[in-house]
Write an enzyme that holds these catalytic residues in place. Structure first.
Site: not given
Length: 469
Positions: A274, A304, A350, A359, A405
């Site tokens: 992105s 993504h 990742h 995160r 995620d």
């Protein structure tokens, strides 16, 4: 063909939506002082980069292998991103600051000064300037975004008339592209402004777009899943609080979750799909609306931003098969069965990170604080204990640890947002902060159109003398 009953309902929804999105008028005034501060900072940075390129422009910074060319350009140092840097062992740093550091030092919402989550407005100021903002600067930025939040009627009409079968991310990208009618950069370029002022017009578009995104995203949510009525912007409320209200959630804890979510999903250096897409399209001097719309098409991919949706689907399938209280052994066997079926464990691994994603960690801490007894959180925690050792066996992956995620969906589910297809839209609203801050700096530094060299397989073979061997 749209039936009369359906058409009538859409007209009502459109009328309701227009009345709410016109509640605030678009403003170009620098009421927050951010643009003025950038105008002070940019000349020194321009001079620094110019001198650096003059002295070290010919210096090599790495080698490129054949595998890199075929392997998604992993590891190639080939672009500049000022706003954040991703370290394989430490995770993301926003202008040099880790997520825990940002949680401690960035301003929080009124009433949550001691125990709340950071306001995304503060992070945006940090990404833009490299400076930690004051409480007053963040409050002013919240108010400026509220003043810019109006959405033109044609965009409201577009959202109301898109088919309900169209994925929310597709609707989001369409609506952002339709907002391009408001682009000040496109107008200024048409008028022939000097290239040294490009960043100023890019900045105006970035500020307008960030301000409007919660309204657009909320309209999509309300039309797809609710009654189509979007709560008007409250100029005294912060960006995340307004977004939560427009989505229809009044729980103060959900507001805090949105502040955390929109902060930590904002930026992940420049090489992810992105961010790179926004930079690439913007390098052609496409305006920020077109650049960000393209960025969202990339974020919508299952490798993504759509991955958070896939995590929840996988967890739901596990719950259906194993029941409400599976043992660690049950979970471990389910994970092994997933891998044997040729599938990946969604939310784990990742491209860059080699440790648990910070995160993920801060979302886990939020859950431990606010929803420790939630059944889905318990399952997510069990998976966290079980998956890494299994993925480590036999060297299956370089990084067996969870990414962002793996956790975000269970938090949204807890507070009642069950519409999994919509989750990536939330991600997209957040990602605007990082990629648009970077886009402003791209124009400030005068970065050229991106045009890497591609090679054919035959060309690569000749280059490395493979045919001679």
């Amino acid at each position: 063909m749209l039936g009369l009953k359906s058409f009538g309902r859409r007209c009502v929804l459109q009328s309701q939506a227009v009345s709410c999105v016109r509640a605030s008028s678009t403003s170009s005034g620098d009421t927050s002082g951010l643009k003025a501060r950038l105008a002070e900072i940019i000349p020194a940075k321009q001079a620094e980069v110019k001198a650096f390129r003059k002295e070290f422009g010919a210096t090599k910074i790495g080698d490129v292998s054949v595998e890199m060319a075929y392997g998604g350009m992993r590891g190639i140092k080939g672009m500049v991103c000022e706003t954040s840097v991703l370290d394989a062992d430490e995770g993301i740093r926003f202008r040099g600051y880790s997520i825990p550091e940002c949680q401690k030092m960035l301003p929080r919402a009124p009433g949550h000064e001691t125990d709340g989550e950071p306001l995304p407005e503060g992070l945006f100021w940090l990404l833009m300037t490299g400076e930690v903002p004051t409480v007053d600067q963040v409050r002013a930025l919240s108010q400026e975004w509220a003043s810019r939040a109006s959405v033109p009627p044609h965009v409201v009409s577009l959202v109301n008339n898109l088919p309900s079968s169209l994925h929310p991310m597709s609707q989001f990208a369409c609506a952002i592209a339709a907002l391009q009618s408001e682009s000040r950069f496109a107008q200024a370029y048409t008028e022939g402004v000097h290239k040294t002022t490009y960043w100023q017009h890019c900045y105006e578009d970035a500020m307008d777009l960030i301000a409007k995104l919660p309204t657009v995203a909320s309209l999509i949510y309300q039309v797809m899943y609710k009654d189509g009525n979007v709560t008007p912007i409250d100029s005294n409320l912060d960006w995340s609080g307004n977004f939560a209200n427009m989505l229809g959630y009044r729980d103060s804890q959900f507001h805090e979750l949105m502040r955390l979510y929109l902060t930590i999903h904002s930026d992940h250096e420049g090489g992810n799909v992105s961010a790179h897409t926004c930079h690439l399209v913007g390098s052609a001097l496409s305006d920020p609306y077109l650049s960000f719309s393209a960025s969202m098409c990339g974020l919508a991919g299952p490798l993504h931003g759509l991955a958070n949706q896939e995590v929840l689907v996988w967890l739901s399938e596990m719950q259906s098969k194993l029941g409400a209280s599976p043992t660690d052994g049950d979970v471990a066997q389910y994970v092994k069965d997933t891998l044997k079926a040729g599938r990946v464990v969604p939310g784990y691994g990742h491209a860059v990170l080699r440790k648990t994603d910070p995160r993920y960690t801060c979302q886990r801490e939020f859950a431990q604080k606010h929803l420790p007894d939630d059944a889905l959180f318990d399952l997510v925690s069990r998976v966290y204990q079980v998956v890494p050792p299994i993925l480590t066996e036999g060297g299956r992956v370089k990084n067996p640890w969870p990414n962002v995620d793996a956790h975000s969906g269970c938090l949204l589910q807890h507070y009642g947002m069950k519409e999994m297809q919509y989750y990536t839209v939330l991600f997209g609203v957040s990602r605007a902060l990082g990629v648009l801050a970077s886009l402003v700096w791209d124009r400030a530094l005068g970065l050229p159109i991106e045009r890497p060299k591609s090679m054919s397989t035959e060309g690569l073979k000749k280059l490395v003398n493979a045919n001679n061997n």
